[in-house]
Design a protein around this motif. Structure first.
Motif, PDB file in Angstrom:
ATOM      1  N   SER A   1      13.813  -1.488  -3.942  1.00 56.13           N
ATOM      2  CA  SER A   1      14.314  -0.132  -3.679  1.00 56.13           C
ATOM      3  C   SER A   1      13.475   0.527  -2.587  1.00 56.13           C
ATOM      4  O   SER A   1      14.006   1.128  -1.653  1.00 56.13           O
ATOM      5  N   PHE A   2      12.173   0.368  -2.718  1.00 56.73           N
ATOM      6  CA  PHE A   2      11.285   0.965  -1.730  1.00 56.73           C
ATOM      7  C   PHE A   2      11.512   0.357  -0.345  1.00 56.73           C
ATOM      8  O   PHE A   2      11.538   1.064   0.659  1.00 56.73           O
ATOM      9  N   MET A   3      11.708  -0.959  -0.345  1.00 55.19           N
ATOM     10  CA  MET A   3      11.956  -1.666   0.921  1.00 55.19           C
ATOM     11  C   MET A   3      13.152  -1.081   1.682  1.00 55.19           C
ATOM     12  O   MET A   3      13.159  -1.044   2.910  1.00 55.19           O
ATOM     13  N   LYS A   4      14.143  -0.654   0.915  1.00 57.13           N
ATOM     14  CA  LYS A   4      15.317  -0.087   1.591  1.00 57.13           C
ATOM     15  C   LYS A   4      14.938   1.140   2.401  1.00 57.13           C
ATOM     16  O   LYS A   4      15.465   1.361   3.490  1.00 57.13           O
ATOM     17  N   HIS A   5      14.021   1.929   1.853  1.00 58.33           N
ATOM     18  CA  HIS A   5      13.560   3.108   2.589  1.00 58.33           C
ATOM     19  C   HIS A   5      12.846   2.683   3.875  1.00 58.33           C
ATOM     20  O   HIS A   5      13.043   3.292   4.935  1.00 58.33           O
ATOM     21  N   ILE A   6      12.018   1.659   3.743  1.00 58.17           N
ATOM     22  CA  ILE A   6      11.305   1.155   4.927  1.00 58.17           C
ATOM     23  C   ILE A   6      12.309   0.680   5.978  1.00 58.17           C
ATOM     24  O   ILE A   6      12.191   1.000   7.163  1.00 58.17           O
ATOM     25  N   HIS A   7      13.319  -0.061   5.541  1.00 61.87           N
ATOM     26  CA  HIS A   7      14.329  -0.548   6.477  1.00 61.87           C
ATOM     27  C   HIS A   7      15.071   0.609   7.138  1.00 61.87           C
ATOM     28  O   HIS A   7      15.369   0.571   8.331  1.00 61.87           O
TER      29      HIS A   7
ATOM     30  N   ASP B   1       0.848  -1.203   0.000  1.00 68.39           N
ATOM     31  CA  ASP B   1       0.000   0.000   0.000  1.00 68.39           C
ATOM     32  C   ASP B   1       0.880   1.249   0.000  1.00 68.39           C
ATOM     33  O   ASP B   1       0.656   2.188  -0.763  1.00 68.39           O
ATOM     34  N   LEU B   2       1.881   1.226   0.866  1.00 68.40           N
ATOM     35  CA  LEU B   2       2.775   2.377   0.969  1.00 68.40           C
ATOM     36  C   LEU B   2       3.535   2.598  -0.331  1.00 68.40           C
ATOM     37  O   LEU B   2       3.774   3.733  -0.742  1.00 68.40           O
TER      38      LEU B   2
ATOM     39  N   ALA C   1      11.012   0.353  -7.964  1.00 68.46           N
ATOM     40  CA  ALA C   1      10.941  -1.102  -7.763  1.00 68.46           C
ATOM     41  C   ALA C   1      10.759  -1.403  -6.279  1.00 68.46           C
ATOM     42  O   ALA C   1      11.248  -0.652  -5.424  1.00 68.46           O
ATOM     43  N   LEU C   2      10.080  -2.492  -5.972  1.00 70.94           N
ATOM     44  CA  LEU C   2       9.770  -2.809  -4.581  1.00 70.94           C
ATOM     45  C   LEU C   2      11.023  -2.958  -3.717  1.00 70.94           C
ATOM     46  O   LEU C   2      11.063  -2.414  -2.601  1.00 70.94           O
TER      47      LEU C   2
END
Lengths: 119, 119
Positions: B52-58, B41-42, B49-50
Motif C-alpha cells: 500500500s505504501f509503495m503505491k504512494h511512492i509510485h 525507512d520512509l 502494509a508495504l
DNA sequence: GCATCACTTAGCTCTTGCGCTAAGTATTGC
DNA sequence: GCAATACTTAGCGCAAGAGCTAAGTGATGC
C-alpha cells in the motif's frame, strides 16, 4: 488541541489539493479570478451536462476555494482568495525543510505528518 | 504546439495536485525534504502494509515530485524540488488574474483552460 | 398564469484511488 | 548455500470521483 488543529489543517489541504487536481475546476478558478460569475456563465465553455458541472462547483465550495450566494434563480460564485494561503503556507514549510531551517513549528508539522497525519 | 504544451502543463498539474492531496504523500515529501531515504525507512512511521505504501511512492514518482534509484536490494528516494515550481507558477498566474495583470501569457492560460483544457 | 430559465435532486454507470493479503524475486550476511 | 531482508507483483474489495439522463423546484418574463 494543537494536534487537532494540525489535523484540521491537513484535511483542509486534502480538500484544496484535490480540488486543484481537476482541470475543469482550475479553469473555473481562473475565470473567477477575473470576477464573480453565475453558474451558467461559468458552465458555458465546458462541454458537460449542467449537473456534472455543478458537482465541480460544489467541490470547490466544499474546499473553501469559492463561496456562492443565490439571489432569485441565479447563483453567483466568488473566489475565496484567503484559502490559497494554505497552499502557500504548505509550500513555504516544505521549502523551509529543504533549507534546513527546521524551526519549531516546521519540525512539528513534519513530525505530525510522519506520525499521525495519514489517513 | 504551444497548445500541446499547455495540455502537458495541465496534465502535469493534475498529477502534482493529486499527489499532494494525500496526507501520507505530503508526509513523505516532508520527510524527504530533510534528505534521501529508503522505502522501508520512509514506511516505518505509517501503519500501512508495504505494498500500500509503495503505491504512494509510485504515485509521487509518477507525478515527478520524487525520483528513486535502486542499489542492491534498497531503493532510495530523493525529492525533486524543481517540480514544485509548477505549483508556484500556477499560484502566481492565479494571483496575477486577481490583480488584473492579465498579460498575454496569463490570458492565454486562462482562455485555454476555459475552452479546451477540461478532461 | 403559463412558459421559460436557472438551477437542483435523484439515481445510474464506469473508472480510479487506497487499502489489504499472499506469494514471488533478488541481495546480503553468516 | 540458506535464511533473512527489502522490496515487488498479482489480485481482491470497497469507497469516491466524474460523467450521464430524467425529472423536479422556484423565480422571471410576457
Amino acid at each position: 488541541m494543537i494536534l487537532s488543529l494540525m489535523e484540521q489543517y491537513s484535511e483542509q489541504l486534502n480538500g484544496i489539493f484535490q480540488a486543484l487536481a481537476d482541470p475543469t475546476r482550475r479553469a473555473v478558478l481562473a475565470r473567477l479570478g477575473a470576477g464573480p460569475a453565475s453558474i451558467s456563465d461559468l458552465a458555458k465553455p465546458f462541454d458537460m451536462a449542467l449537473p456534472s458541472f455543478m458537482k465541480h462547483i460544489h467541490f470547490l465550495e466544499g474546499s473553501g476555494l469559492i463561496h456562492t450566494r443565490k439571489q432569485g434563480r441565479v447563483r453567483t460564485c466568488v473566489i475565496e482568495k484567503k484559502q490559497f494561503a494554505a497552499v502557500e503556507a504548505w509550500l513555504s514549510a516544505q521549502r523551509a525543510l529543504w533549507e534546513g531551517r527546521t524551526d519549531r513549528l516546521e519540525q512539528f508539522v513534519a513530525k505530525a505528518q510522519a506520525k499521525g497525519d495519514s489517513q
